[in-house]
Design an enzyme around this catalytic site. Structure first.
Site, short mmCIF file in Angstrom:
data_model
loop_
_atom_site.label_atom_id
_atom_site.label_comp_id
_atom_site.label_asym_id
_atom_site.label_seq_id
_atom_site.Cartn_x
_atom_site.Cartn_y
_atom_site.Cartn_z
N HIS A 162 -52.18 -30.98 70.38
CA HIS A 162 -51.18 -31.37 69.40
C HIS A 162 -51.81 -31.60 68.03
CE1 HIS A 162 -47.41 -32.84 67.94
NE2 HIS A 162 -47.84 -34.07 67.73
N ASP B 18 -46.28 -37.57 62.59
CA ASP B 18 -46.30 -36.80 63.83
C ASP B 18 -44.91 -36.25 64.08
OD1 ASP B 18 -46.22 -36.07 66.64
OD2 ASP B 18 -48.12 -37.11 66.84
N CYS C 21 -45.92 -27.85 65.90
CA CYS C 21 -46.55 -29.05 65.32
C CYS C 21 -47.46 -28.69 64.15
CB CYS C 21 -47.30 -29.82 66.39
SG CYS C 21 -48.51 -28.84 67.31
#
Length: 406
Positions: A297, A314, A364
């Site tokens: 991630h 995030d 992401c």
């Protein structure tokens, strides 16, 4: 974990959380970046890896010497989408198609692909036509239109190494500029879309394997650029070159850290990274951008130097309490080494929860790069998951043009 020796690290599996349809195994960067050659200079590509994933939500960060809070870094109104990138010089090397000979320009079959001259009565292209009434079907594409579409796609292929960042709407817009006619009707646009798909199926037109983009110490290959297509995970080469474009857009305000910085800081402490900023006064900047990659991630730490805030962004709202604490200790150690006691205390951290959120396991990295761009330019976040296909194409073009679309 990466080797800490000076020799190049061995190839690692891609960073990500779900299978990728394009070849995996690209990513990379340099643990301790040295002086950069001038823009456009060829450089050997560094080793590659990396990807996306994550999840979760939780309370604000505690324990950084000043409490939590969302921090003052941004708001959330919705400004207009960024314009397409300007046509700057394209810094690429020689290109070849499909591993074979370099494709030359195709001959035009009928007429030239340019706007008709008003002073040329013998021009084969008729004068601008009025759009047909809604009740009547639009005229089909003529042979000269088809030939012009082919010429437009040839130019795009040479500029970008593939048609990944090209949409049918862009081709339609160019046709309308050239012929001063309407091509955006459903029938004509559909014909353009079919021509684009047929063009891509021709041998050597899917992508140019020899295509390269060189910028400073960065060299992007087609394997790197293809990570911007569809649900692929962005690798370190793309993250680091785009970060440099962000930094160079506002050079006196922003410093972007290499994507390997945090890994080295976490595993070796301040001693492992103290030389990374030997020529940079980070406390003279307004904003520090630190990409974070943990397992599968990408996320981002943004440091507002003047306000002494460390904010964690995030797109899947994962809480990682240790990450801002590592950054806080780094800033304190850097203040000691650079003899800046005024930056030794007062740092506080927060998790920014009300940010654009992804709804898949692959975007992401794209979110992180957009966070970097919008924060550096001082703009509120105006993008969502639905904008990612467009923003991926835009980032592809920005990388090929070696500059951001501001």
């Amino acid at each position: 974990p990466r080797p800490v020796a000076t020799a190049p690290p061995p190839p690692r599996p891609p960073r990500g959380s779900s299978p990728s349809p394009t070849p995996a195994g690209h990513g990379g960067g340099v643990a301790d970046p040295g002086p950069a050659p001038p823009c456009g200079a060829a450089a050997p590509p560094p080793p590659r890896e990396r990807g996306g994933g994550g999840g979760g939500e939780g309370p604000l960060l505690n324990g950084l010497g000043g409490g939590g809070g969302a921090g003052p870094l941004l708001g959330c109104p919705s400004p207009p989408r960024a314009p397409p990138p300007s046509q700057g010089p394209i810094l690429i090397s020689n290109v070849t198609g499909g591993g074979g000979a370099e494709p030359g320009p195709r001959p035009l079959l009928a007429g030239q692909c340019h706007a008709p001259s008003a002073s040329s009565p013998s021009s084969a292209t008729p004068p601008p036509a009025r759009a047909p009434p809604p009740s009547q079907p639009s005229p089909p594409l003529r042979e000269e239109h088809v030939t012009c579409v082919q010429s437009i796609l040839d130019e795009f292929l040479q500029a970008y190494g593939s048609l990944i960042p090209v949409s049918a709407d862009e081709v339609v817009e160019k046709l309308e500029d050239i012929f001063q006619q309407e091509f955006s009707t459903p029938q004509r646009r559909g014909s353009v879309q079919q021509l684009l798909q047929s063009y891509q199926r021709l041998p050597g037109n899917a992508l140019l394997r020899g295509f390269r983009v060189s910028y400073k110490r960065h060299v992007l290959t087609m394997d790197d650029l293809q990570t911007l297509y569809g649900p692929n995970w962005l690798n370190d080469q793309v993250m680091n070159m785009y970060g440099d474009l962000v930094m160079d857009a506002v050079p006196d305000k922003v410093h972007f850290f290499n994507s390997f910085f945090y890994d080295k800081l976490r595993t070796r402490g301040y001693e492992g990274v103290q030389r990374w900023t030997k020529n940079v006064d980070i406390f003279g900047k307004e904003l520090l951008l630190i990409p974070i990659h943990l397992e599968v991630h990408w996320s981002l730490v943004a440091v507002d130097v003047a306000r002494r805030t460390i904010t964690y962004f995030d797109s899947q709202r994962t809480l990682n309490r240790r990450c801002p604490k590592h950054i806080c200790r780094y800033l304190q150690a850097e203040a000691d080494k650079k003899e800046r006691p005024d930056f030794r205390e007062g740092w506080r951290g927060a998790f920014k929860m009300n940010v654009a959120r992804q709804n898949n396991d692959s975007d992401c990295g794209a979110f992180v790069l957009q966070y970097c761009k919008f924060l550096a330019l001082g703009r509120p976040f105006s993008f969502t998951q639905q904008d990612m296909p467009h923003l991926r194409r835009l980032m592809y073009k920005e990388l090929c043009h070696c500059q951001l679309a501001l």
